[in-house]
Each structure stands twice: as structure tokens, then as C-alpha cells.
Design a protein around this motif. Structure first.
Motif, short mmCIF file in Angstrom:
data_model
loop_
_atom_site.label_atom_id
_atom_site.label_comp_id
_atom_site.label_asym_id
_atom_site.label_seq_id
_atom_site.Cartn_x
_atom_site.Cartn_y
_atom_site.Cartn_z
N ASN A 75 0.83 -1.22 0.00
CA ASN A 75 0.00 0.00 0.00
C ASN A 75 0.85 1.26 0.00
N ILE A 76 1.95 1.22 0.73
CA ILE A 76 2.86 2.38 0.77
C ILE A 76 3.42 2.66 -0.62
N ILE A 77 3.89 1.61 -1.29
CA ILE A 77 4.48 1.77 -2.62
C ILE A 77 3.42 2.21 -3.62
N ARG A 78 2.22 1.64 -3.52
CA ARG A 78 1.12 2.06 -4.40
C ARG A 78 0.86 3.57 -4.26
N ASP A 79 0.74 4.02 -3.01
CA ASP A 79 0.46 5.45 -2.76
C ASP A 79 1.62 6.34 -3.21
N LEU A 80 2.84 5.89 -2.97
CA LEU A 80 4.02 6.64 -3.40
C LEU A 80 4.02 6.83 -4.91
N LYS A 81 3.79 5.75 -5.64
CA LYS A 81 3.78 5.82 -7.10
C LYS A 81 2.63 6.67 -7.61
N LYS A 82 1.46 6.52 -7.01
CA LYS A 82 0.29 7.29 -7.45
C LYS A 82 0.52 8.78 -7.26
N TYR A 83 1.01 9.15 -6.09
CA TYR A 83 1.23 10.57 -5.79
C TYR A 83 2.35 11.16 -6.66
N THR A 84 3.48 10.46 -6.73
CA THR A 84 4.59 11.01 -7.52
C THR A 84 4.24 11.12 -9.00
N SER A 85 3.47 10.17 -9.50
CA SER A 85 3.09 10.26 -10.92
C SER A 85 2.28 11.52 -11.18
#
Length: 196
Positions: A75-85
Motif C-alpha cells: 500500500n505504501i508503494i502504491r500510494d508513493l507511485k500514485k502521488y509522484t506520478s
């Protein structure tokens, strides 16, 4: 999307790689790397990320990370990628000095159209290739690979000189741009200067 790579035990470190679609060299610009740095710091502070090592290359990111108790690394990596994109694409759109703006946005839009999970753009490739690191040997191998990436790419002559990496923390005992959590069981393996 089915994959042979799966996140395992959240308490164990994972070697994680995520790349920009079409391997576009977005991170040749410092402002885009800084967005990833800021997001990593936020995830450490607010989302339960234990970041053990990291590097931002021109078109991909490597992390060695785990999750704090009651958090899920996936979930952390999902949110990190979503936000940074979202933030990086917005920064590209508003950057009047970005000579590659139209070309990059076209490629991100084309990738987005090929994936029903997106509304307009796709910045990151979908997979993260997480590899659970269950032994010190695996940790040492991935840590060396991660830190030597800028050297192998010809960006620096020694790993600790690359600004967008945790190599400074490991090799020079200085705090880098993002705080890292050293794993006590592995410090002698990772940090040759530890016994000094």
C-alpha cells in the motif's frame, strides 16, 4: 496484472524497482527527482515506510524498504507511485523550460490509453518487482547493486558522490537527502567502517 513478483513479509526488507513507462529519462531534471525525495520523506513520516536504501536513476528508482508494524508495504508503494506520478506530470505540464514536455506527455498519454486503470496518463510502469531479502547475503548483494548503479552508469566515479542515493549514509556516515533506517543485523556487512 499477474506477476511472479509479490510482496512478502512486511517486516522483511524488499528490493523494489519501479520504472518510468517506456524507460523515459525523466529524472535527468533535478526538480522531478526532488518530488520523489519529498514523497519518500512523507511516506517515512506518515505512511509507515522503513527506508533502508534508495537511489533515483534517470528512468527508474530502486528501494530497499520494509513497513512498520500495522502498515502494508504494498500500500505504501502504491500510494508513493500514485502521488509522484501526479506531481511529476503536473510539474512537466507547468514547466515552460522543459524542452521535452510535449514528447513526454504524448508518451505518458499513449501509455495511459493502453491501460484501463488510468484516466489520462500513465507515468510509472505497473510492476514493482519486489524481491523479499531474507538473508544477509541477499541484502548485501542488492545494496551494493543499488549503490553502484550510478557508478556503472557513468554518473559518478564513487557511489557516495551521487546525491540522489543513500550511499552517502552508508559510506561516509553523513545524512543524505532522505533518512534511512539501518538494519542492525546487517550493519557490519553493509558498512565496512562500522567497526572503526
Amino acid at each position: 496484472m499477474a506477476t511472479k513478483y509479490k510482496f512478502g513479509d512486511n517486516r522483511l526488507p524488499h528490493f523494489i524497482t519501479f520504472a518510468v513507462v517506456n524507460w523515459i529519462d525523466v529524472f535527468t531534471r533535478e526538480r522531478y527527482k526532488e518530488l520523489v525525495v519529498d514523497s519518500l520523506k512523507f511516506c517515512i513520516k506518515e505512511k509507515g515506510l522503513n527506508l533502508h536504501a534508495w537511489v533515483i536513476m534517470s528512468n527508474h528508482v530502486h528501494l530497499i524498504a520494509s513497513a512498520r508494524e500495522s502498515f502494508e508495504l504494498v500500500n505504501i508503494i502504491r500510494d508513493l507511485k500514485k502521488y509522484t506520478s501526479k506531481m511529476i506530470i503536473s510539474s512537466i505540464e507547468s514547466n515552460q523550460q522543459e524542452s521535452r514536455r510535449d514528447w513526454m506527455l504524448w508518451l505518458f498519454k499513449r501509455a495511459g490509453l493502453q491501460n484501463s486503470n488510468n484516466k489520462i496518463y500513465q507515468f510509472w510502469q505497473q510492476d514493482n518487482h519486489p524481491v523479499e531479502l531474507s538473508t544477509n547475503k541477499m541484502i548485501e548483494q542488492r545494496l551494493n547493486y543499488l549503490h553502484e548503479n550510478p557508478v556503472e552508469s557513468g554518473l559518478v566515479t564513487e557511489a557516495q558522490y551521487y546525491k540522489y542515493s543513500s550511499a552517502t549514509d552508508y559510506y561516509e556516515e553523513k545524512s543524505g537527502l532522505v533518512p534511512v533506517s539501518f538494519m542492525q543485523c546487517c550493519i557490519p556487512v553493509w558498512r565496512p567502517w562500522f567497526s572503526k
